[in-house]
Design an enzyme around this catalytic site. Structure first.
Site, mmCIF file in Angstrom:
data_model
loop_
_atom_site.group_PDB
_atom_site.id
_atom_site.type_symbol
_atom_site.label_atom_id
_atom_site.label_comp_id
_atom_site.label_asym_id
_atom_site.label_seq_id
_atom_site.Cartn_x
_atom_site.Cartn_y
_atom_site.Cartn_z
ATOM 1 N N LEU A 213 0.893 -1.075 -0.087
ATOM 2 C CA LEU A 213 0.048 0.022 -0.155
ATOM 3 C C LEU A 213 0.896 1.268 0.114
ATOM 4 C CD1 LEU A 213 -2.453 -1.314 2.736
ATOM 5 C CD2 LEU A 213 -3.039 -0.883 0.234
ATOM 6 N N HIS A 214 0.357 2.214 -1.032
ATOM 7 C CA HIS A 214 1.631 3.509 -0.978
ATOM 8 C C HIS A 214 0.636 4.778 -1.330
ATOM 9 C CE1 HIS A 214 1.442 2.563 -5.224
ATOM 10 N NE2 HIS A 214 1.739 3.493 -5.333
ATOM 11 N N ARG A 215 -0.575 4.400 -2.044
ATOM 12 C CA ARG A 215 -1.097 5.787 -2.626
ATOM 13 C C ARG A 215 -1.582 6.785 -1.493
ATOM 14 N NH1 ARG A 215 -1.716 5.358 -8.086
ATOM 15 N NH2 ARG A 215 -1.446 3.283 -8.847
ATOM 16 N N GLN A 219 -4.302 6.731 2.424
ATOM 17 C CA GLN A 219 -3.516 7.197 3.714
ATOM 18 C C GLN A 219 -4.250 7.730 4.812
ATOM 19 O OE1 GLN A 219 0.314 9.277 2.862
ATOM 20 N NE2 GLN A 219 0.817 7.929 1.396
ATOM 21 N N ASP A 290 -2.438 -1.566 -3.932
ATOM 22 C CA ASP A 290 -2.949 -0.421 -4.656
ATOM 23 C C ASP A 290 -1.909 -0.159 -5.586
ATOM 24 O OD1 ASP A 290 -0.980 0.753 -3.402
ATOM 25 O OD2 ASP A 290 -2.293 1.921 -1.946
#
Length: 378
Positions: A213-215, A219, A290
């Site tokens: 997950l990074h988008r 967050q 994602d």
């Protein structure tokens, strides 16, 4: 001799550009130089080392808490000097990062032809993903040539009045990179230390679920909700092991560590170098992510993907059944979707055998062949 400059700055860009750089460098009629912006410093360097690519220029732009505007200004200013010095006839950019847009704008200002790789991906929502959707739409306006990975991507460009003669459907270069990578780690020519470490940490008798997950849109409070679903799944299933390479972003690390540390069958690990990551994908039961690249890579490894987003610019992988959109804003959606994929053997088989709509690993050669066939390049 035709001069070509490749510009990229992030790990995903480097992975997808690497096979193209290699292909072009093998052609003696083309002078190839590589410029990296360093938008993802450490993760970028790992990919360059793995594919044995040494940049000719390194802008090294990253600073703590830098705004998108600041990144754009830095790239424009620094790249302006390089373009004036090297004077390439063509510049190659990839995808949808701030590096992509800024490099395209710098080239446009010097009347240099921009080749946009992985062109035509769209959600048609400028806020999702942000800023990527804006970056790729703006880059398309500046580009001379568009390498679309699929027919759908080509159709998107045609809807925006891009000339058909300037579009070629190539497949996605990430498949080229994946096949090179699998061959390297299988032949033990890559960095296998990380793979050995993973083997020692994981119980491979259990079903491995890989999470990335990074988008930006995932967050904050939404990431907390996603982590709650992941934790619930882990606590209810002692036959699974969840492996979560945690992104370097402090906003992500703080939440993930707070929510998921201490759960015996959740392994929080540092971001993996490319060889370790593709080994982990290859050994996963399925993937929750994602990431755009994962949506493209996993079908070639016959791994189902649950896409933790409400939309995707890669609808082909949803339509062919290799992946499924799992909107994390819907309560318990991550948990219930993972649980279903664990229990429904028919669904798992259907997704794992759907095939890859993004190509056969020959995209880089198609782009090179088209490049050398153009009259003004010979």
């Amino acid at each position: 001799m035709s001069k070509v400059l490749f510009v990229f700055g992030t790990r995903p860009e480097a992975i997808k550009m690497a096979p193209l750089v290699i292909e072009f460098k093998n052609n003696p009629a083309i002078e190839v130089k590589v410029c990296v912006t360093g938008q993802h410093r450490e993760m970028l360097d790992q990919v360059l080392d793995f594919f044995e690519i040494e940049p000719d220029y390194d802008l090294n732009i990253m600073k703590q808490k830098q705004s998108l505007g600041s990144i754009t200004c830095s790239i424009l200013t620094r790249l302006d000097e390089i373009l004036a010095s090297f004077m390439p006839a063509h510049i190659f950019v990839h995808g949808d990062t701030t590096t992509t847009f800024a490099a395209s704008l710098a080239a446009f200002y010097q009347n240099i032809k921009v080749w946009h790789i992985e062109a035509g991906l769209r959600t048609w929502n400028m806020n999702s993903p942000f800023p990527e959707e804006g970056n790729r739409q703006l880059t398309s306006k500046l580009a001379f040539f568009h390498a679309a990975p699929t027919l759908q991507a080509k159709d998107n460009l045609l809807r925006e009045s891009v000339k058909e003669k300037n579009i070629i459907v190539t497949g996605n270069t990430v498949i080229d990179a994946l096949l090179i990578g699998i061959k390297k780690i299988t032949g033990s020519t890559g960095d296998v230390r990380e793979i050995i470490s993973l083997k020692n940490k994981l119980n491979l008798d259990k079903k491995i679920i890989l999470v990335t997950l990074h988008r930006r849109e995932n967050q904050g409070e939404l990431l907390r909700t996603i982590c709650d679903d992941i934790k619930q799944l882990a606590l209810e299933h002692d036959d699974i092991e969840i492996v979560f390479p945690v992104h370097m972003s402090p906003r992500i690390r703080e939440v993930v560590n707070e929510k998921l540390s201490g759960v015996v069958n959740i392994k929080l690990v540092e971001p993996l170098a490319y060889p370790g990551f593709i080994w982990l994908m290859n050994n996963a039961h399925f993937i929750l992510s994602d990431s755009g690249g994962v949506q493209e890579e996993a079908p070639s490894l016959q791994k189902p993907v649950l896409v933790a987003r409400d939309t995707t610019e890669r609808p082909e992988v949803i339509e062919n059944g290799a992946a499924m959109l799992v909107d994390p804003r819907i309560p318990n959606n991550i948990y219930s979707s993972c649980k279903k994929l664990l229990s429904d053997e028919r669904l798992y088989e259907k997704m794992s055998q759907a095939g890859n709509p993004f190509g056969d690993g020959k995209a880089s050669k198609k782009i090179l062949d088209y490049f050398v066939s153009l009259e003004d390049i010979k």
